[in-house]
Design a protein around this motif. Sequence first.
Motif, PDB file in Angstrom:
ATOM      1  N   PHE A 124       0.873  -1.171   0.000  1.00 13.19           N
ATOM      2  CA  PHE A 124       0.000   0.000   0.000  1.00 13.19           C
ATOM      3  C   PHE A 124       0.906   1.215   0.000  1.00 13.19           C
ATOM      4  O   PHE A 124       1.814   1.324   0.830  1.00 13.19           O
ATOM      5  CB  PHE A 124      -0.925   0.023   1.226  1.00 13.19           C
ATOM      6  N   PRO A 125       0.717   2.159  -0.932  1.00 14.28           N
ATOM      7  CA  PRO A 125       1.682   3.260  -1.098  1.00 14.28           C
ATOM      8  C   PRO A 125       1.602   4.297   0.021  1.00 14.28           C
ATOM      9  O   PRO A 125       0.588   4.440   0.704  1.00 14.28           O
ATOM     10  CB  PRO A 125       1.256   3.887  -2.431  1.00 14.28           C
ATOM     11  N   PHE A 126       2.698   5.019   0.190  1.00 16.44           N
ATOM     12  CA  PHE A 126       2.691   6.202   1.043  1.00 16.44           C
ATOM     13  C   PHE A 126       2.101   7.355   0.237  1.00 16.44           C
ATOM     14  O   PHE A 126       2.155   7.347  -0.994  1.00 16.44           O
ATOM     15  CB  PHE A 126       4.113   6.583   1.467  1.00 16.44           C
ATOM     16  N   LEU A 127       1.557   8.332   0.919  1.00 18.54           N
ATOM     17  CA  LEU A 127       1.047   9.526   0.257  1.00 18.54           C
ATOM     18  C   LEU A 127       1.922  10.704   0.634  1.00 18.54           C
ATOM     19  O   LEU A 127       2.101  11.000   1.819  1.00 18.54           O
ATOM     20  CB  LEU A 127      -0.397   9.803   0.679  1.00 18.54           C
ATOM     21  N   HIS A 128       2.500  11.367  -0.366  1.00 21.46           N
ATOM     22  CA  HIS A 128       3.305  12.564  -0.122  1.00 21.46           C
ATOM     23  C   HIS A 128       2.530  13.778  -0.633  1.00 21.46           C
ATOM     24  O   HIS A 128       2.274  13.912  -1.833  1.00 21.46           O
ATOM     25  CB  HIS A 128       4.647  12.472  -0.840  1.00 21.46           C
ATOM     26  N   ILE A 129       2.137  14.648   0.292  1.00 16.21           N
ATOM     27  CA  ILE A 129       1.438  15.883  -0.063  1.00 16.21           C
ATOM     28  C   ILE A 129       2.441  17.019   0.048  1.00 16.21           C
ATOM     29  O   ILE A 129       3.014  17.261   1.120  1.00 16.21           O
ATOM     30  CB  ILE A 129       0.249  16.140   0.883  1.00 16.21           C
ATOM     31  N   CYS A 130       2.672  17.703  -1.053  1.00 11.20           N
ATOM     32  CA  CYS A 130       3.660  18.775  -1.042  1.00 11.20           C
ATOM     33  C   CYS A 130       3.085  20.031  -1.688  1.00 11.20           C
ATOM     34  O   CYS A 130       2.053  19.994  -2.360  1.00 11.20           O
ATOM     35  CB  CYS A 130       4.947  18.346  -1.737  1.00 11.20           C
ATOM     36  N   GLY A 131       3.770  21.132  -1.488  1.00  7.45           N
ATOM     37  CA  GLY A 131       3.322  22.425  -1.995  1.00  7.45           C
ATOM     38  C   GLY A 131       3.845  23.525  -1.102  1.00  7.45           C
ATOM     39  O   GLY A 131       4.193  23.298   0.060  1.00  7.45           O
ATOM     40  N   THR A 145       9.713   5.248  -5.386  1.00  7.41           N
ATOM     41  CA  THR A 145       8.816   4.369  -6.148  1.00  7.41           C
ATOM     42  C   THR A 145       7.683   3.811  -5.287  1.00  7.41           C
ATOM     43  O   THR A 145       6.794   3.131  -5.813  1.00  7.41           O
ATOM     44  CB  THR A 145       9.598   3.197  -6.761  1.00  7.41           C
ATOM     45  N   ARG A 146       7.706   4.107  -4.012  1.00  9.75           N
ATOM     46  CA  ARG A 146       6.649   3.637  -3.118  1.00  9.75           C
ATOM     47  C   ARG A 146       5.669   4.753  -2.762  1.00  9.75           C
ATOM     48  O   ARG A 146       4.800   4.576  -1.919  1.00  9.75           O
ATOM     49  CB  ARG A 146       7.267   3.060  -1.839  1.00  9.75           C
ATOM     50  N   LEU A 147       5.823   5.902  -3.425  1.00  6.94           N
ATOM     51  CA  LEU A 147       5.022   7.086  -3.104  1.00  6.94           C
ATOM     52  C   LEU A 147       3.929   7.356  -4.122  1.00  6.94           C
ATOM     53  O   LEU A 147       4.092   7.124  -5.314  1.00  6.94           O
ATOM     54  CB  LEU A 147       5.908   8.334  -3.070  1.00  6.94           C
ATOM     55  N   ALA A 148       2.827   7.896  -3.622  1.00 11.74           N
ATOM     56  CA  ALA A 148       1.851   8.586  -4.468  1.00 11.74           C
ATOM     57  C   ALA A 148       1.964  10.051  -4.084  1.00 11.74           C
ATOM     58  O   ALA A 148       1.801  10.397  -2.914  1.00 11.74           O
ATOM     59  CB  ALA A 148       0.442   8.064  -4.207  1.00 11.74           C
ATOM     60  N   ARG A 149       2.275  10.912  -5.044  1.00 11.70           N
ATOM     61  CA  ARG A 149       2.552  12.317  -4.716  1.00 11.70           C
ATOM     62  C   ARG A 149       1.453  13.232  -5.242  1.00 11.70           C
ATOM     63  O   ARG A 149       1.002  13.101  -6.378  1.00 11.70           O
ATOM     64  CB  ARG A 149       3.898  12.754  -5.292  1.00 11.70           C
ATOM     65  N   ILE A 150       1.038  14.170  -4.390  1.00 11.01           N
ATOM     66  CA  ILE A 150       0.067  15.192  -4.768  1.00 11.01           C
ATOM     67  C   ILE A 150       0.699  16.549  -4.520  1.00 11.01           C
ATOM     68  O   ILE A 150       1.147  16.847  -3.410  1.00 11.01           O
ATOM     69  CB  ILE A 150      -1.226  15.061  -3.939  1.00 11.01           C
ATOM     70  N   VAL A 151       0.740  17.370  -5.550  1.00 10.59           N
ATOM     71  CA  VAL A 151       1.322  18.710  -5.440  1.00 10.59           C
ATOM     72  C   VAL A 151       0.182  19.722  -5.425  1.00 10.59           C
ATOM     73  O   VAL A 151      -0.585  19.825  -6.380  1.00 10.59           O
ATOM     74  CB  VAL A 151       2.279  19.003  -6.613  1.00 10.59           C
ATOM     75  N   LEU A 152       0.069  20.479  -4.343  1.00 13.40           N
ATOM     76  CA  LEU A 152      -0.992  21.475  -4.203  1.00 13.40           C
ATOM     77  C   LEU A 152      -0.475  22.864  -4.535  1.00 13.40           C
ATOM     78  O   LEU A 152       0.719  23.142  -4.471  1.00 13.40           O
ATOM     79  CB  LEU A 152      -1.540  21.465  -2.767  1.00 13.40           C
ATOM     80  N   ASN A 153      -1.402  23.733  -4.909  1.00  9.66           N
ATOM     81  CA  ASN A 153      -1.078  25.136  -5.145  1.00  9.66           C
ATOM     82  C   ASN A 153      -2.113  25.995  -4.423  1.00  9.66           C
ATOM     83  O   ASN A 153      -2.930  25.488  -3.652  1.00  9.66           O
ATOM     84  CB  ASN A 153      -1.037  25.442  -6.644  1.00  9.66           C
ATOM     85  N   LYS A 154      -2.101  27.272  -4.663  1.00 12.83           N
ATOM     86  CA  LYS A 154      -2.987  28.175  -3.935  1.00 12.83           C
ATOM     87  C   LYS A 154      -4.301  28.454  -4.659  1.00 12.83           C
ATOM     88  O   LYS A 154      -5.004  29.411  -4.348  1.00 12.83           O
ATOM     89  CB  LYS A 154      -2.266  29.497  -3.664  1.00 12.83           C
ATOM     90  N   SER A 155      -4.651  27.595  -5.610  1.00 18.45           N
ATOM     91  CA  SER A 155      -5.868  27.844  -6.396  1.00 18.45           C
ATOM     92  C   SER A 155      -7.128  27.821  -5.540  1.00 18.45           C
ATOM     93  O   SER A 155      -8.134  28.440  -5.881  1.00 18.45           O
ATOM     94  CB  SER A 155      -5.985  26.812  -7.522  1.00 18.45           C
ATOM     95  N   HIS A 156      -7.077  27.111  -4.385  1.00 15.43           N
ATOM     96  CA  HIS A 156      -8.277  27.033  -3.554  1.00 15.43           C
ATOM     97  C   HIS A 156      -8.649  28.380  -2.944  1.00 15.43           C
ATOM     98  O   HIS A 156      -9.777  28.577  -2.499  1.00 15.43           O
ATOM     99  CB  HIS A 156      -8.077  26.007  -2.433  1.00 15.43           C
TER     100      HIS A 156
END
Length: 227
Positions: free
Chosen positions: A45-52, A160-171
């Motif tokens: 099960f992958p790790f989740l990396h939230i960055c921004g 290779t074990r990560l799922a990465r999500i890159v956030l910005n300030k659009s919200h």
Amino acid sequence: MQNELKQAIRFDDFYALFGDRGVIAMAWWLGGQLAESIREEQWSFPFLHICGEAGSGKTFLLEYLSKLTGPQSVSHHDPVRTTRAARIRTITNPANRVVIYEPTAPTESEFDWDELKALYNTASFYIHSGNTAESVEHTFKGALVICANQPVEYSEAVETRLARIVLNKSHHANPRQAESLLQLSAEQAGIFGLAITRNTTKLLNDINKLAPTYTAALLKEHGDQLS
């Protein structure tokens, strides 16, 4: 997703703020509640990396997701400033369905990100109990999020074990929807976690049934990028 559930968790407001990235995070969060069973069937099960950058909504997103399943099942932890034994106790605590690593700026530390590699699969650790020579087995059964403002450098094995999500300030362009999610209580949002509990068997069956199809599609389209 049933309309009643979507309305209860204010999904439309959530999607207006975070879009497809948010849906991916929510899907991962759902899977995280079933991580132990998913690993038994899918072996990982992958790790989740939230960055921004600062202000991109990382904390906001995690606070919302925590409401869905109950903040009591989430633990925040700084791996850089703790001992290995403390980290093991945190990640193997059965009450922590999701552990969120929030590393501070690099300092003199024994922590190595490669320590995470074994957590991709089911991992057991042995640490000494008190002042005796006896070792106690601790097993990782939850899911791991990494959330940091500063860039994090991983080895290829961790990458290779990560799922990465890159956030910005659009919200920031949707203040009304943001306020709606801020006002959402954990009690209201808890219907999400309740739905997982009531439909665990069906969810796992669907995951196991669909996983081969999606795996084949990913390998066909991105095989040269996957290991």
